[in-house]
Design a protein around this motif. Structure first.
Motif, PDB file in Angstrom:
ATOM      1  N   LYS A 170     -30.184  11.615 -20.798  1.00 20.92           N
ATOM      2  CA  LYS A 170     -29.717  12.658 -19.872  1.00 20.92           C
ATOM      3  C   LYS A 170     -29.750  14.061 -20.504  1.00 20.92           C
ATOM      4  N   SER A 171     -30.607  14.234 -21.494  1.00 22.97           N
ATOM      5  CA  SER A 171     -30.839  15.572 -22.053  1.00 22.97           C
ATOM      6  C   SER A 171     -32.034  16.171 -21.303  1.00 22.97           C
ATOM      7  N   PHE A 172     -31.792  16.556 -20.056  1.00 23.76           N
ATOM      8  CA  PHE A 172     -32.897  16.903 -19.167  1.00 23.76           C
ATOM      9  C   PHE A 172     -33.610  18.190 -19.578  1.00 23.76           C
ATOM     10  N   ASP A 173     -32.879  19.164 -20.087  1.00 22.49           N
ATOM     11  CA  ASP A 173     -33.529  20.404 -20.523  1.00 22.49           C
ATOM     12  C   ASP A 173     -34.501  20.137 -21.667  1.00 22.49           C
ATOM     13  N   ARG A 174     -34.085  19.314 -22.642  1.00 24.22           N
ATOM     14  CA  ARG A 174     -34.983  18.973 -23.742  1.00 24.22           C
ATOM     15  C   ARG A 174     -36.154  18.133 -23.248  1.00 24.22           C
ATOM     16  N   SER A 175     -35.877  17.294 -22.267  1.00 24.44           N
ATOM     17  CA  SER A 175     -36.944  16.488 -21.683  1.00 24.44           C
ATOM     18  C   SER A 175     -38.017  17.378 -21.063  1.00 24.44           C
ATOM     19  N   VAL A 176     -37.603  18.388 -20.297  1.00 22.00           N
ATOM     20  CA  VAL A 176     -38.559  19.317 -19.686  1.00 22.00           C
ATOM     21  C   VAL A 176     -39.358  20.041 -20.761  1.00 22.00           C
ATOM     22  N   SER A 177     -38.688  20.441 -21.851  1.00 24.03           N
ATOM     23  CA  SER A 177     -39.373  21.147 -22.933  1.00 24.03           C
ATOM     24  C   SER A 177     -40.467  20.289 -23.550  1.00 24.03           C
ATOM     25  N   ASP A 178     -40.181  19.000 -23.752  1.00 22.80           N
ATOM     26  CA  ASP A 178     -41.193  18.110 -24.325  1.00 22.80           C
ATOM     27  C   ASP A 178     -42.353  17.891 -23.354  1.00 22.80           C
ATOM     28  N   PHE A 179     -42.041  17.732 -22.057  1.00 27.40           N
ATOM     29  CA  PHE A 179     -43.124  17.558 -21.083  1.00 27.40           C
ATOM     30  C   PHE A 179     -43.960  18.830 -20.969  1.00 27.40           C
ATOM     31  N   ASP A 180     -43.327  19.989 -21.102  1.00 24.90           N
ATOM     32  CA  ASP A 180     -44.079  21.254 -21.118  1.00 24.90           C
ATOM     33  C   ASP A 180     -45.094  21.251 -22.257  1.00 24.90           C
ATOM     34  N   GLN A 181     -44.645  20.794 -23.448  1.00 22.68           N
ATOM     35  CA  GLN A 181     -45.537  20.785 -24.607  1.00 22.68           C
ATOM     36  C   GLN A 181     -46.666  19.773 -24.420  1.00 22.68           C
ATOM     37  N   ALA A 182     -46.345  18.615 -23.845  1.00 21.86           N
ATOM     38  CA  ALA A 182     -47.377  17.607 -23.592  1.00 21.86           C
ATOM     39  C   ALA A 182     -48.432  18.145 -22.626  1.00 21.86           C
ATOM     40  N   ILE A 183     -47.996  18.864 -21.582  1.00 18.28           N
ATOM     41  CA  ILE A 183     -48.931  19.442 -20.614  1.00 18.28           C
ATOM     42  C   ILE A 183     -49.756  20.550 -21.260  1.00 18.28           C
ATOM     43  N   LYS A 184     -49.122  21.318 -22.138  1.00 24.67           N
ATOM     44  CA  LYS A 184     -49.845  22.384 -22.832  1.00 24.67           C
ATOM     45  C   LYS A 184     -50.964  21.806 -23.698  1.00 24.67           C
ATOM     46  N   LEU A 185     -50.671  20.679 -24.389  1.00 26.31           N
ATOM     47  CA  LEU A 185     -51.666  20.066 -25.263  1.00 26.31           C
ATOM     48  C   LEU A 185     -52.710  19.279 -24.489  1.00 26.31           C
ATOM     49  N   SER A 186     -52.325  18.717 -23.335  1.00 31.72           N
ATOM     50  CA  SER A 186     -53.267  17.915 -22.542  1.00 31.72           C
ATOM     51  C   SER A 186     -53.011  18.163 -21.061  1.00 31.72           C
ATOM     52  N   PRO A 187     -53.523  19.273 -20.522  1.00 30.76           N
ATOM     53  CA  PRO A 187     -53.209  19.657 -19.137  1.00 30.76           C
ATOM     54  C   PRO A 187     -53.812  18.748 -18.072  1.00 30.76           C
ATOM     55  N   GLY A 188     -54.673  17.845 -18.460  1.00 33.94           N
ATOM     56  CA  GLY A 188     -55.295  16.977 -17.460  1.00 33.94           C
ATOM     57  C   GLY A 188     -54.622  15.647 -17.260  1.00 33.94           C
ATOM     58  N   GLU A 189     -53.462  15.422 -17.886  1.00 33.38           N
ATOM     59  CA  GLU A 189     -52.764  14.145 -17.784  1.00 33.38           C
ATOM     60  C   GLU A 189     -51.772  14.181 -16.618  1.00 33.38           C
ATOM     61  N   ALA A 190     -52.045  13.374 -15.602  1.00 35.85           N
ATOM     62  CA  ALA A 190     -51.169  13.356 -14.421  1.00 35.85           C
ATOM     63  C   ALA A 190     -49.778  12.838 -14.752  1.00 35.85           C
ATOM     64  N   ILE A 191     -49.689  11.879 -15.694  1.00 36.47           N
ATOM     65  CA  ILE A 191     -48.400  11.247 -15.972  1.00 36.47           C
ATOM     66  C   ILE A 191     -47.385  12.255 -16.494  1.00 36.47           C
ATOM     67  N   ALA A 192     -47.854  13.284 -17.211  1.00 42.67           N
ATOM     68  CA  ALA A 192     -46.917  14.291 -17.722  1.00 42.67           C
ATOM     69  C   ALA A 192     -46.272  15.051 -16.571  1.00 42.67           C
ATOM     70  N   TYR A 193     -47.044  15.366 -15.524  1.00 38.55           N
ATOM     71  CA  TYR A 193     -46.489  16.060 -14.359  1.00 38.55           C
ATOM     72  C   TYR A 193     -45.532  15.149 -13.590  1.00 38.55           C
ATOM     73  N   VAL A 194     -45.866  13.860 -13.507  1.00 39.23           N
ATOM     74  CA  VAL A 194     -44.967  12.923 -12.816  1.00 39.23           C
ATOM     75  C   VAL A 194     -43.621  12.861 -13.528  1.00 39.23           C
ATOM     76  N   ASN A 195     -43.659  12.758 -14.864  1.00 38.81           N
ATOM     77  CA  ASN A 195     -42.413  12.685 -15.629  1.00 38.81           C
ATOM     78  C   ASN A 195     -41.618  13.983 -15.537  1.00 38.81           C
ATOM     79  N   ARG A 196     -42.312  15.101 -15.594  1.00 39.33           N
ATOM     80  CA  ARG A 196     -41.577  16.367 -15.498  1.00 39.33           C
ATOM     81  C   ARG A 196     -41.006  16.542 -14.093  1.00 39.33           C
TER      82      ARG A 196
END
Length: 350
Positions: A170-196
């Protein structure tokens, strides 16, 4: 007072065994000439050449002295030959060798080098973190994902997985930060957007969640999770918008109309319903039928206007007159009486 006397030397010689005297006489030069504990080569040669005892006895006595005191030289072939020429037996030479070996300092063992283990790589920490994540040990998973991220900062799967661990804690702010970084490194991965998107839902930010689900479907049109979540949020947004619109509309006052259409009026609407008189001429001419009369009712329920709009002409006047003498409950608008209009139908039958 008695004076101590000593026996003559000849008497002492008779009492002490001859071999002891010989040994003492043989070794005396060694004790006198050598202050050091060890025996030199010269000491041994002098002892071997002494004629005070037999040669075997000399060898034995010297061997014992060597065992006790050691020697100052190394035994090589040349020295061994010199000692043999002086009368040294093989046993004496062997005693020298044994003593030399015994007196050698023990070799200092060389320390065995301990190989330094290769530190684990990021894949080790990520694999262990993934296993902890599956078991539900999210704190252990986070610790290993942190180490993996330190070792490989450009691996998107590390941040994607760590974002899930933060989400479960339930650390949602940190979760969003990690998903932001994952999308930045691999913007074509749909699963990162689903998780965010799911994280934005948890943060009660449905608009951002809808945007992420739509982006996920742009990248992967068959992603069922994104489809279902997007439809659910869009339906909820539409329902919310409709409810808000209805609430706003209800809060605004409605304009008051000139009159309310009451439709077909029946005796149930009336407080007094007058029956029309059948005209005698119409009876003689056998005229019958239904007459519809449109009426206007004031705020007190009185009929102020009555106009027949259908039916036989000879019956219309009687129908209008009956309508005017009737009285109805007034029409209402927002619980306030208002002018109303409706239609009364009279049936004339012979």
């Amino acid at each position: 007072m008695k004076t101590a006397t000593f026996p003559p030397v000849s008497t002492l010689k008779r009492r002490i065994p001859c071999y002891i005297i010989a040994a003492v006489l043989l070794l005396m030069p060694l004790f006198v000439s050598a202050q050091a504990r060890q025996l030199s080569l010269a000491d041994l040669i002098i002892g071997l050449r002494s004629q005070k005892v037999s040669l075997p006895e000399r060898n034995r006595i010297l061997a014992e002295a060597i065992k006790e005191r050691g020697v100052t030289f190394e035994l090589n072939a040349e020295i061994a030959s010199e000692l043999t020429a002086a009368g040294a037996h093989p046993d004496l030479l062997q005693a020298i060798r044994v003593k030399i070996e015994a007196d050698k300092p023990a070799p200092t063992p060389e320390p065995t080098p301990v190989p330094t283990p290769t530190p684990p790589g990021y894949d080790f920490y990520q694999s262990r973190a993934d296993a902890s994540l599956v078991k539900g040990d999210f704190k252990s998973a986070l610790a290993d994902y942190d180490k993996a991220a330190e070792l490989k900062k450009d691996e998107p799967t590390i941040f994607l997985s760590r974002g899930r661990a933060h989400f479960n804690l339930k650390s949602f702010d940190r979760s969003v930060s990690d998903f932001d970084q994952a999308i930045k490194l691999s913007p074509g991965e749909a699963i990162a957007y689903v998780n965010r998107g799911a994280t934005f839902e948890a943060l009660n930010q449905p608009d951002k969640a809808i945007a992420d689900y739509r982006k996920a479907l742009d990248l992967d049109s068959e992603n069922e999770t994104a489809k279902l979540n997007l439809k659910r949020l869009e339906d909820a947004a539409a329902a919310k918008a409709a409810a808000e619109a209805a609430k706003i509309a209800a809060a605004q006052p409605r304009p008051r109309p000139e009159f309310v259409n009451m439709g077909t009026l029946t005796p149930g609407n009336a407080t007094r319903m007058t029956t029309p008189t059948y005209p005698s001429m119409a009876q003689r001419n056998r005229i019958e039928g239904r007459v519809a009369v449109e009426i206007t009712i004031d705020v007190e329920g009185n009929v102020t206007e009555a106009n027949a709009i259908s039916g036989p002409a000879m019956l219309r006047a009687a129908a209008e007159e009956a309508a005017k003498r009737s009285k109805f409950r007034p029409a209402m608008f927002d619980a306030v009486p208002i002018i109303g209009k409706g239609v009364i139908t009279y049936n004339f039958s012979l």
